[in-house]
Scaffold this active site. Structure first.
Site, PDB file in Angstrom:
ATOM      1  N   HIS A 132     -14.791  -0.944   1.303  1.00 12.96           N
ATOM      2  CA  HIS A 132     -14.207   0.338   1.689  1.00 12.96           C
ATOM      3  C   HIS A 132     -15.325   1.357   1.899  1.00 12.96           C
ATOM      4  CE1 HIS A 132     -10.876   3.540   1.186  1.00 12.96           C
ATOM      5  NE2 HIS A 132     -10.795   2.966   2.362  1.00 12.96           N
ATOM      6  N   ARG A 187       0.834  -1.211   0.000  1.00 12.07           N
ATOM      7  CA  ARG A 187       0.000   0.000   0.000  1.00 12.07           C
ATOM      8  C   ARG A 187       0.870   1.263   0.000  1.00 12.07           C
ATOM      9  NH1 ARG A 187      -5.288  -0.549  -0.358  1.00 12.07           N
ATOM     10  NH2 ARG A 187      -6.317  -2.334   0.586  1.00 12.07           N
ATOM     11  N   GLU A 188       2.087   1.152  -0.473  1.00 10.96           N
ATOM     12  CA  GLU A 188       2.985   2.318  -0.546  1.00 10.96           C
ATOM     13  C   GLU A 188       2.345   3.411  -1.402  1.00 10.96           C
ATOM     14  OE1 GLU A 188       5.483   4.768   0.220  1.00 10.96           O
ATOM     15  OE2 GLU A 188       6.494   2.870   0.711  1.00 10.96           O
ATOM     16  N   ARG A 240     -26.386 -12.786  15.508  1.00  8.38           N
ATOM     17  CA  ARG A 240     -24.958 -13.104  15.415  1.00  8.38           C
ATOM     18  C   ARG A 240     -24.341 -12.299  14.281  1.00  8.38           C
ATOM     19  NH1 ARG A 240     -25.937 -15.307  19.607  1.00  8.38           N
ATOM     20  NH2 ARG A 240     -25.480 -17.460  20.208  1.00  8.38           N
ATOM     21  N   ASN A 255      -8.160   2.921  -6.677  1.00  6.27           N
ATOM     22  CA  ASN A 255      -8.192   4.383  -6.748  1.00  6.27           C
ATOM     23  C   ASN A 255      -6.864   5.030  -6.400  1.00  6.27           C
ATOM     24  OD1 ASN A 255     -10.879   4.969  -7.475  1.00  6.27           O
ATOM     25  ND2 ASN A 255     -11.501   4.106  -5.513  1.00  6.27           N
ATOM     26  N   GLN A 288     -12.754 -12.626   0.870  1.00  6.80           N
ATOM     27  CA  GLN A 288     -13.356 -12.001  -0.315  1.00  6.80           C
ATOM     28  C   GLN A 288     -12.304 -11.623  -1.365  1.00  6.80           C
ATOM     29  OE1 GLN A 288     -16.859  -9.233   1.289  1.00  6.80           O
ATOM     30  NE2 GLN A 288     -15.221  -9.498   2.748  1.00  6.80           N
ATOM     31  N   ARG A 289     -11.060 -11.513  -0.932  1.00  2.79           N
ATOM     32  CA  ARG A 289      -9.987 -11.100  -1.848  1.00  2.79           C
ATOM     33  C   ARG A 289      -9.100 -12.260  -2.269  1.00  2.79           C
ATOM     34  NH1 ARG A 289      -7.452  -5.876   0.986  1.00  2.79           N
ATOM     35  NH2 ARG A 289      -5.567  -7.101   0.699  1.00  2.79           N
ATOM     36  N   ASP A 326     -13.806  -3.607  -4.699  1.00  7.49           N
ATOM     37  CA  ASP A 326     -14.772  -2.578  -4.279  1.00  7.49           C
ATOM     38  C   ASP A 326     -15.586  -2.011  -5.451  1.00  7.49           C
ATOM     39  OD1 ASP A 326     -13.525  -2.932  -1.832  1.00  7.49           O
ATOM     40  OD2 ASP A 326     -12.243  -1.171  -2.041  1.00  7.49           O
ATOM     41  N   GLU A 345     -18.977  -2.661   4.999  1.00 13.88           N
ATOM     42  CA  GLU A 345     -18.046  -2.258   6.067  1.00 13.88           C
ATOM     43  C   GLU A 345     -18.022  -0.747   6.294  1.00 13.88           C
ATOM     44  OE1 GLU A 345     -13.880  -3.005   5.335  1.00 13.88           O
ATOM     45  OE2 GLU A 345     -14.024  -2.423   3.235  1.00 13.88           O
TER      46      GLU A 345
HETATM   47  O1  F6P Z   1      -9.809  -2.094  -1.461  1.00 17.43           O
HETATM   48  C1  F6P Z   1      -9.952  -3.439  -1.200  1.00 17.43           C
HETATM   49  C2  F6P Z   1     -10.157  -3.674   0.253  1.00 17.43           C
HETATM   50  O2  F6P Z   1     -10.243  -5.046   0.454  1.00 17.43           O
HETATM   51  C3  F6P Z   1     -11.339  -2.958   0.880  1.00 17.43           C
HETATM   52  O3  F6P Z   1     -12.554  -3.593   0.573  1.00 17.43           O
HETATM   53  C4  F6P Z   1     -10.945  -2.949   2.323  1.00 17.43           C
HETATM   54  O4  F6P Z   1     -11.549  -1.880   3.000  1.00 17.43           O
HETATM   55  C5  F6P Z   1      -9.478  -2.756   2.267  1.00 17.43           C
HETATM   56  O5  F6P Z   1      -9.065  -3.209   0.998  1.00 17.43           O
HETATM   57  C6  F6P Z   1      -8.681  -3.484   3.293  1.00 17.43           C
HETATM   58  O6  F6P Z   1      -7.377  -3.008   3.235  1.00 17.43           O
HETATM   59  P1  F6P Z   1      -6.068  -3.693   3.814  1.00 17.43           P
HETATM   60  O7  F6P Z   1      -5.646  -4.743   2.834  1.00 17.43           O
HETATM   61  O8  F6P Z   1      -5.072  -2.580   3.837  1.00 17.43           O
HETATM   62  O9  F6P Z   1      -6.416  -4.239   5.142  1.00 17.43           O
END
Ligand code: F6P
Length: 363
Positions: free
Chosen positions: A185, A78-79, A278, A117, A286-287, A141, A236
């Site tokens: 996000h 995330r640099e 709950r 983005n 999800q990723r 996202d 979220e």
């Molecule tokens: O942008 C993708 C995402 O997975 C978002 O949905 C989430 O808010 C964020 O990245 C999580 O970021 P990190 O990987 O920095 O925890």
């Protein structure tokens, strides 16, 4: 071999990863190498690798057999080289200088960046600094301006939908309200689509501040009509109507009471309705993992379009999907923006039409 304006380019993946990154890397590199004879420099860990000159030549075997693989063979970070650090009024000049120096040292004609983005905004700023840059829109996202869809979104949607399906049966067995928190996000695309696909009874998006009383009324009505369980899908980034009115400090205090918004909503539902509730926070699954067929197709198409931009020397652009066409937009289009779900989007109306509560205050 076809002629090409770009002879050598660097490629990097930045920001959070997502399914389809490797498919896109292959989509760029295959035609760049086979059709145009370009030299490809793989840069490790997003912009970090360009700052540290952590790069190597990619050979065909590097981008072979990666179409279906999750994650990114290049690594990500995330640099954000242009980000101001706390207490510092100046843009972080050293990092930008290192990027520019290493771009030249590596002899690059262009830099291809795969990202969301933040990444495409950095790409735009680097283009302003005189570098040739081409962007590709990735993120679960789906919030990038200039493209109708980002790759990664469809795979995450499939995972989130399956999770909601699985919560249905356990919710029914135990007669519970199940809250599921979905990534996204600051926007609600993923929660909205997964909520509709999974038949969520309540869907809460950041774009529509929620009123807990309206949600409680909806859930109580369901219970009174004999429906013994409910599914509540929460983005979220969802905010309550109270929170919307708070300043930054109050908002932080309010948020810090719970690990995340899903837990807060679950607690509020229990408090308002007395129904056993709950919370599941779906998180990084999800990723992860293999991209869906749809994301493989999109990532491959955007990747090959980027290779064509390189060959034509059309720099400063991001490959994009518009309608059913693969095209490109100026990097200034997505830079510094996010794409929320419009309040009049047909999917919101679709959700309401099938009886979903979107959490709005009722008159
Ligand atoms: O942008 C993708 C995402 O997975 C978002 O949905 C989430 O808010 C964020 O990245 C999580 O970021 P990190 O990987 O920095 O925890």
């Amino acid at each position: 071999m076809k002629s090409s304006a770009t002879k050598i380019f660097g490629i990097l993946t930045a920001g959070g990863d997502c399914p389809g990154l490797n498919a896109a890397i292959r989509g760029v590199c295959r035609p760049a190498y086979d059709r145009y004879g370009m030299t490809i420099v793989g840069i490790a860990n997003g912009y970090r690798g360009l700052i540290d000159e952590d790069a190597r030549i990619l050979r065909p075997e590097d981008f072979s057999g990666i179409l279906t693989r999750g994650g990114t063979i290049l690594g990500a970070s995330r640099e954000k080289p242009f980000k101001r650090t706390a207490g510092d009024d100046e843009v972080s000049g050293d990092k930008v200088k290192a990027i520019k120096d290493n771009y030249r040292k590596l002899g690059l004609d262009c830099l291809v960046v795969l990202g969301g983005n933040g990444t495409n905004t950095t790409a735009y700023l680097l283009a302003q600094e005189g570098l040739n840059v081409v962007g590709l829109p990735k993120t679960i996202d789906n919030d990038i301006v200039g493209t109708d869809r980002t790759f990664g979104f469809h795979s995450a949607l499939a995972i989130a939908t399956e999770a909601i399906d699985r919560l249905h049966s356990t919710a029914e067995s135990h007669k519970r309200v199940m809250v599921i928190e979905i990534m996204g996000h600051k926007v609600g695309w993923l929660a909205l689509y997964a909520g509709v696909a999974g038949g969520g009874d309540v869907i809460l998006l950041p774009e529509i501040p929620y009123d807990i009383k309206a949600i409680a009324r909806h859930l109580n009505e369901r219970a009174e009509s004999g429906r013994t369980f409910s599914i509540v899908v929460v983005a979220e980034g969802a905010v309550s109507t109270e929170e919307e009115k708070m300043d930054k400090k109050e908002r932080k205090k309010y948020r810090d009471q719970f690990p995340s918004v899903g837990y807060r909503v679950a607690r509020e539902i229990e408090g308002e309705t007395g129904l056993e509730t709950r919370c599941t926070v779906l998180g990084y699954v999800q990723r992860g993992g293999i991209p869906s067929a749809s994301d493989r197709v999109l990532a491959t198409s955007l990747g090959t379009a980027a290779a064509d931009l390189l060959a034509r020397g059309e720099y400063g652009r991001m490959a994009a999907l518009q309608g059913s066409e693969i095209t490109s937009v100026d990097l200034g289009v997505p830079a510094g923006k996010i794409k929320p779900v419009p309040r009049d989007h047909y999917m919101i109306d679709t959700a309401v039409a099938v009886g979903t509560c979107m959490g709005q205050p009722q008159p």
